[in-house]
Design a protein around this motif. Structure first.
Motif: not given
Length: 245
Positions: A47-74
């Motif tokens: 269960a902990l491994t699954v949660r860590i993987k989910n957190f890592a996946k969400q972190a990657v998605i948030r990072e991608k979203h942040t990059e996209i927002l920065y590029e779009l804003n520019r």
């Protein structure tokens, strides 16, 4: 599924490594407790491994979203006019959501000037430009709230419509097509659309203020020219009267 695999692993450990070998019998009474503890530890670790993987996946998605927002804003800040902002915004949303998108900069009941981009696999998405969908867009313009699919308002619409708001003013409405194949607009997609909408709102507000300033300058220049013409005419009239006298 993971729980069944772990339970099967504990049984296999008993079968191959615990005396008597190759049976599911246990000699000592404490063995079942040991197996139970092993199973609990394995389930907790899984269960902990699954949660860590989910957190890592969400972190990657948030990072991608942040990059996209920065590029779009520019790119939005570099846009020179309203049409450039609309085309840039719709292109980005088409790429990000892989859904047909429509952008209404004006209330369709007052002016029909929508920018529409169709996803390749959504042949029926032109319904976003229909009179029925424009009625939903008009409601969003008038009330400043989202409507359409996945909402409690006009949920029979073919798309999800979100207002683009800045300083309490609705500067436009963005619509995403909810096809049967791709399903409804998820909460995550709606949240990301709101973030993109806030960036677009700032660009539209900047463009609106720039247009208003340009109009003021044009009016001032016209008045200046009119005053110069009036002065020249007045001077000519005065000279002509002096010559007559």
């Amino acid at each position: 599924m993971a729980s069944l695999v772990l339970f099967f692993a504990v049984l296999m450990f008993n079968f191959f490594f615990m005396n008597p070998l190759y049976t599911f019998d246990t000699i000592q009474a404490g063995y079942p407790i040991t197996y139970g503890i092993m199973l609990i530890v394995a389930l907790t670790t899984s269960a902990l491994t699954v949660r860590i993987k989910n957190f890592a996946k969400q972190a990657v998605i948030r990072e991608k979203h942040t990059e996209i927002l920065y590029e779009l804003n520019r790119k939005l800040l570099a846009a020179q006019n309203l049409q450039a902002i609309l085309e840039l915004s719709t292109n980005y949303m088409l790429r990000l959501f892989a859904r047909s998108v429509v952008f209404y900069p004006k209330d369709p009941e007052k002016e029909s000037s929508a920018v529409f981009l169709q996803a390749e696999d959504e042949t029926k998405s032109e319904v976003l430009l229909s009179k029925a969908e424009q009625a939903v867009v008009h409601w969003v313009f008038h009330n400043g709230k989202a409507a359409g699919k996945t909402t409690d308002t006009l949920s029979g619409a073919a798309g999800y419509y979100m207002p683009v708001i800045a300083q309490g003013q609705v500067l436009g409405v963005v619509g995403l097509y909810a096809s049967r194949e791709k399903g409804l607009i998820s909460q995550e997609e709606r949240n990301f659309l709101r973030m993109i909408g806030s960036q677009i709102a700032l660009a539209l507000l900047k463009q609106k203020l720039s247009d208003e300033q340009n109009e003021i300058l044009v009016v001032a220049e016209k008045r200046k020219k009119c005053a110069a013409i009036c002065y020249v005419l007045y001077h000519m009239i005065c000279v002509h009267r002096l010559q007559e006298s």
